[in-house]
Every structure is written in C-alpha cells, then in structure tokens.
Design an enzyme around this catalytic site. Structure first.
Site, mmCIF file in Angstrom:
data_model
loop_
_atom_site.group_PDB
_atom_site.id
_atom_site.type_symbol
_atom_site.label_atom_id
_atom_site.label_comp_id
_atom_site.label_asym_id
_atom_site.label_seq_id
_atom_site.Cartn_x
_atom_site.Cartn_y
_atom_site.Cartn_z
ATOM 1 C CD GLU A 52 92.867 90.381 146.123
ATOM 2 O OE1 GLU A 52 92.085 91.476 146.615
ATOM 3 O OE2 GLU A 52 93.452 90.266 146.812
ATOM 4 C CG PHE A 114 91.309 79.083 156.046
ATOM 5 C CD1 PHE A 114 90.401 79.735 156.353
ATOM 6 C CD2 PHE A 114 92.485 79.803 155.317
ATOM 7 C CE1 PHE A 114 90.578 81.670 156.785
ATOM 8 C CE2 PHE A 114 92.872 81.340 155.822
ATOM 9 C CZ PHE A 114 91.841 81.670 156.143
ATOM 10 C CD GLN A 115 92.012 82.889 152.341
ATOM 11 O OE1 GLN A 115 93.116 82.479 152.327
ATOM 12 N NE2 GLN A 115 92.202 84.441 152.988
ATOM 13 C CE LYS A 164 100.427 76.631 149.886
ATOM 14 N NZ LYS A 164 100.092 77.572 151.089
ATOM 15 C CG MET A 470 74.258 109.322 135.449
ATOM 16 S SD MET A 470 73.669 110.280 134.577
ATOM 17 C CE MET A 470 75.780 110.012 133.356
#
Ligand SMILES: Cc1ncc(C[n+]2csc(CCOP(=O)(O)OP(=O)(O)O)c2C)c(N)n1
Length: 558
Positions: A52, A114-115, A164, A470
C-alpha cells in the site's frame, strides 16, 4: 435524477463524476464492498500494487505529473497504516492525494475488532483533512469534499475512512458535475496590490536581488510568467530541490539549487544578496542552513499560497499570500525592466570548476549526461532519496516544466519506483526514469511486478555503490568513519529483472553507459539498468547540518 445505490457504488460514482479515471490500491476485508462495486465499473481503472505504501506514492506521482488528484485505496488496519509514509510524503510536498480506506463496521468500532486501527487518528498529522464517514447519506459529499480540499490552496492529501457497513448501505445518489468546492471554504482573499507595488519597488532598488522558486511555481503553472519576470528584471534564479524544472536549467539566468548541497557560488550569492524574492517555496532548513546566518544582508519577500508558510522560518520584509501565477502576473505589470548586469558578473566571478570527486570508475556525471543524450532531455526523472538524488538535482539538464519529481520534504526512500509508475500513468506518452540508490530501490522493487502486470513502461536505474550512500557519507564526515549498518548487499539485479521477465543491464564502465541506457530506453516496457558506481563517492559541496551557507565543505573533513 436520483438513483438508489450502495455506499460502495456511491464512492465509485462520485469519483467518476469528479473526474477520477484511475486509482492505485490493494484490497482486503473491510474494503471488499468497494472492490466489488469497482469490478467492471465503467471509467475507473484500478492498478493493483504490491504494497500500500506504493499505492500512496504512485497516487502522489500521478498527482504531481498530472496536476490533478491521485487516488489510492487500502483496507482497514495494516492496509491503511501502510499508506502513512506515502501520505506524509504528499503532505510535505503539497501533492493532492485522496486515500479511500475501508474501516470495520460501525458496531465494531472501538472494540479492537480484527484489523481495526483508528486511521483518522493515525493520519491526522499527515493529511490536510480526514474523515470517518458514519452515515451513507454523507458519503458522496465527503468524497467530493475530499477531492476539493486536496486541490484547494496548497494541495495535499485527504483521507476518507469508510466502515464496511456504510459501504453496504443504500442511499439516493444524485450525479453532480458542478465544480468541486469544500463546504466551508472562505473566498480567497484578494492579492494585496500595495504589497505587489512594494515588491516591485524593492526589486528596482536592489543591487543584488535573487529569485528563489519552488514547486508552487510548477503547481500554479507559472513557468512562463516566472521566466518573463526573470528576463525583465535580470534577476538570477535559484531553484529549490522541488523547484527544479520550474525554470529552464540551462537558461543564462539560472543558477541552480541552494542549500545543503548547493554549489558554492549559489550559496555565496545568497549570502551576498540584498533581496531574495521567494516564490512558491518554504525556506526549509535544507535551503537555509542555520537561519540565524542565512542571507544576512537580504530583505526577504515571500510569495506563497499558504499563509502559515510566510514567516515560519525566516524573517520576511514583505509577504504576499496568493497563487504564484496570479502574483507574478501582477508583479510583471509593476516591475521596471532592468538587467542586474554588475550583480550577474559578480556571481559569475564566484563560479569555478569543481574538482571531479570521482577517482575513476563510473561517475554520476557521465551517467546523467548519457541519459540526457539518450532521451534528448525529454524524460521525466523521478529520483529516490540519497546521494544520487543530489547528483541528479545538481547535474541533470531539465528543460521542460515538471519533469523532476522527488520526495523533498519527507525524503522518503522507496518513493521513486512507485511514484514513477504514477507519473507514467498520468503521462503515458512520455518516457519516465526512476533513479534509485541500491538501498531505496530494495524498499519497493516488488513494484516491478505491478509494472509487468499492468504494462507500465517505467525505466529503472539503480546507482549501486554498495552502501546506504548518504548515511555512509555522514558517517565518514561526522562519525569517525564508522560505517554502522550502511554497507548493503544487493541481489543480482539483472537476474532479478529476468525473474520478472524484463530486460536488465549491469554497467561498470563509462564506455558502456550510453549503450545500456539507450537500449533500455528503446526497449518497449519496463527495463532495468544497474550502474555500479564508485563505492565511497561523496556529494559536494556540503553545508554541515545546521551550519551556515557561508561555510561549505568541499572535501571530506580530516
Ligand atoms: C524510509 C527512509 N529510511 C531511512 C532514510 C534515511 N536515509 C536517507 S538517505 C539514506 C541512504 C540511501 O541509500 P541509497 O538508497 O543506497 O542511495 P545513495 O545515498 O547511496 O544514493 C538513508 C538510509 C530515509 N530517508 N528514508
């Protein structure tokens, strides 16, 4: 006419009505109704990324290249949190991104479902605006408003979090094509005409004036106006890292990049200037060094669309809030022609050839000159973060507006590869090269699969020095040469390219560079070139972090 649609369908329709054609994303449980509605939805293309973070960077690249909103999509919890770096990068650099995230259903909110992650809480500091949509009746307006806020004023990212069950609820949808505008947006304040006159007067009086321009010039489409202003007044032009390609690189009035890795004569000019007119830039610390010692003789004029940017880091004599193009047009009408010849001669006198810091081997200069040659200077370069980013900024001859794209403010390694995908989607007919170090490339190299699956023609160049270059440079200069965790192993990139079914070249000799870049450029589809550069090459000059622009390092400290 109104229609009864699900929340998921409403999101699709609102995006289409707002002009969205493409989005970058990754599905998951809480966003499944949206993906179901998207499936086969006319007018919306979805590009499946491999992480993502890449969706957010790709949307950002698309937004910057296309000067329009880039959309990314993720599921709740880990999907949404993976977006955060990309949103932060867009936030720092003023890029209009809209993120749509799924959220657990409303009855589950606040129960450690969940999530479930409080994504509005998590992204508060890295978005311009964000919203959890609790009622399907608000959904269309919230999405429309997100699109508007992303573009208004200084552009930036907006996140819309949709539970949802809201995606599954039905509501009446009325198609709207009226211009996008956020609900409580106040009308823009008129540009302060007296201040414009004052700036014209300061320009007329100054002996050593400079223009310093940033990405705001690109965003507002002020390329031609700024060029005219420079030519009418003879003011030399400095382009910040994000302002590169806002002015023709090889124009006689163009000096280059200021600040930490700016050329010595540019920083000296800043320290000698009696007037600096900053347009669409923000005087950040990589530009100013220690602000107490920055441009000690100069009056500073700051023109920016973001009121909060004015006076944030440096003391400003005149501040003008407004769109860069609008303000510069007014300035053009107010300034008297002059040529600043003595000052330009003085700056030329400060210039001198820098020692080649490459002890042999393949030098970035050779690579970048060859790339300019091969592409006829017509490509967009998306750079990652590190030494290669600074070499590109110092060296590549950008001739066309908005052809240099990089993560300036956040400095997010891993940006180049996915952002270049977005650039390609926004401007499919123009070549785009993602140039990364071996560290940053390995952060998002999985996106080669996205390029192959979606047919995205991105050319990949890796400056391989075997180090997180760097950081190694800083360790060499400021940490006694102790290379703590900066040597970095790489896979065989040619084989990696082969595993994805794309052509790859490994280049170790200067004599092979041109050929490999040409072949990669001419072969249709994605292609990869690994450039093995000298391992301990450094970027010069360098201002010590927090130091004064007057004290550049031109060699490694003993
Ligand atoms: C996501 C992220 N992590 C860490 C850093 C700190 N950082 C800045 S430059 C750099 C080294 C980059 O190495 P490489 O990608 O090989 O490029 P090079 O400097 O060698 O050109 C690191 C680790 C960062 N900017 N971004």
């Amino acid at each position: 006419m109104t229609e009864l649609l699900t929340g998921a369908q409403i999101i699709c329709r609102t995006l289409v009505d707002a002009g969205v054609e493409v989005m970058f994303g990754y599905p998951g449980g809480a966003i499944m109704p949206f993906y179901d509605a998207l499936h086969g939805h006319a007018g919306l293309r979805h590009i499946l990324v491999r992480h993502e973070q890449a969706a957010a960077h790709a949307a950002d690249g698309y937004a910057r290249a296309g000067n329009r909103v880039g959309v990314c999509v993720a599921t709740s919890g880990p999907g949404a949190t993976n977006l955060v770096t990309g949103l932060a990068a867009a936030h720092m650099d003023g890029s209009p991104v809209v993120a749509i995230t799924g959220q657990v259903a409303r009855p589950m909110l606040g129960r450690d479902a969940f999530q479930e992650t409080d994504v509005v809480g998590v992204t508060m500091a890295v978005t311009k605006h964000n919203v959890l949509v609790r009622d399907v009746e608000d959904l269309a307006d919230d999405v429309r408003e997100a699109m508007a806020i992303a573009m208004e004023g200084r552009p930036g990212p907006v996140l819309v979090d949709v539970p949802k069950d809201v995606q599954n609820q039905k509501a009446e949808y009325r198609s709207r094509k009226d211009p996008l505008r956020s609900r409580d947006r106040e009308p823009d304040a008129p540009v302060d005409q007296e201040a414009v006159k004052e700036v014209a007067r300061l320009i007329a009086e100054a002996e050593r004036p400079l223009l310093m321009i940033g990405r705001g010039v690109i965003v507002s489409g002020a390329y031609a106006e700024v060029r005219r202003l420079a030519e009418r007044t003879g003011m030399p032009v400095i382009t910040t890292l994000l302002g590169i390609s806002a002015f023709p690189q090889e124009h006689p009035l163009h000096l280059g990049m200021p600040g930490m890795h700016g050329e010595v004569h540019i920083n000296k000019a800043i320290q000698a200037a009696d007037l600096i007119v900053g347009i669409g830039m923000r005087f950040d610390d990589r530009v100013t060094g220690n602000t107490a010692t920055f441009a000690p003789r100069a009056k500073i004029v700051h023109i920016d669309i973001e009121p909060a940017a004015i006076g944030r880091t440096v003391r400003v004599a005149v501040g003008i809030v407004g769109d860069a193009r609008d303000v510069v047009q007014r300035l053009l009408a107010a300034v008297e022609p002059r040529n600043c010849m003595p000052w330009r001669t003085e700056i030329s006198g400060l210039m001198r050839q820098r020692e080649e810091t490459f002890a042999g081997g393949l030098s970035p200069d050779v690579i970048l000159d060859a790339l300019a040659d091969v592409t006829g200077g017509r490509c967009t370069i998306v750079s990652d973060v590190g030494q290669h980013q600074m070499w590109i900024a110092q060296r590549y001859p950008f001739q066309r507006p908005n052809t240099h794209i990089t993560s300036g403010g956040l400095g997010a390694m891993g940006f180049a590869v996915p952002a270049a995908m977005g650039v390609h989607v926004a401007r499919p007919d123009e070549p785009v090269w993602a140039i990364s170090g071996d560290g940053g490339f390995q952060m998002n190299m999985a996106e080669i699969a996205t390029m192959v699956q979606e047919g995205l023609e991105v050319k990949l160049a890796i400056f391989n020095n075997g180090y997180l270059g760097m950081v190694r440079q800083w360790q060499q200069f400021f940490h006694g040469g102790r290379y703590a965790s900066t040597p970095i192993w790489s896979p065989d990139y040619v084989k990696l390219a082969g595993a994805y079914g794309i052509p790859g070249w490994r280049v170790e000799q200067a004599s092979q560079v041109q050929d490999a870049l040409r072949q990669a450029n001419e072969t249709p589809g994605p292609a990869l070139v690994e450039l093995v550069i000298e391992q301990e090459a450094n970027v010069f000059p360098m201002i010590v972090p927090g130091g004064s622009l007057s004290e550049p390092l031109e060699a490694a400290p003993a």
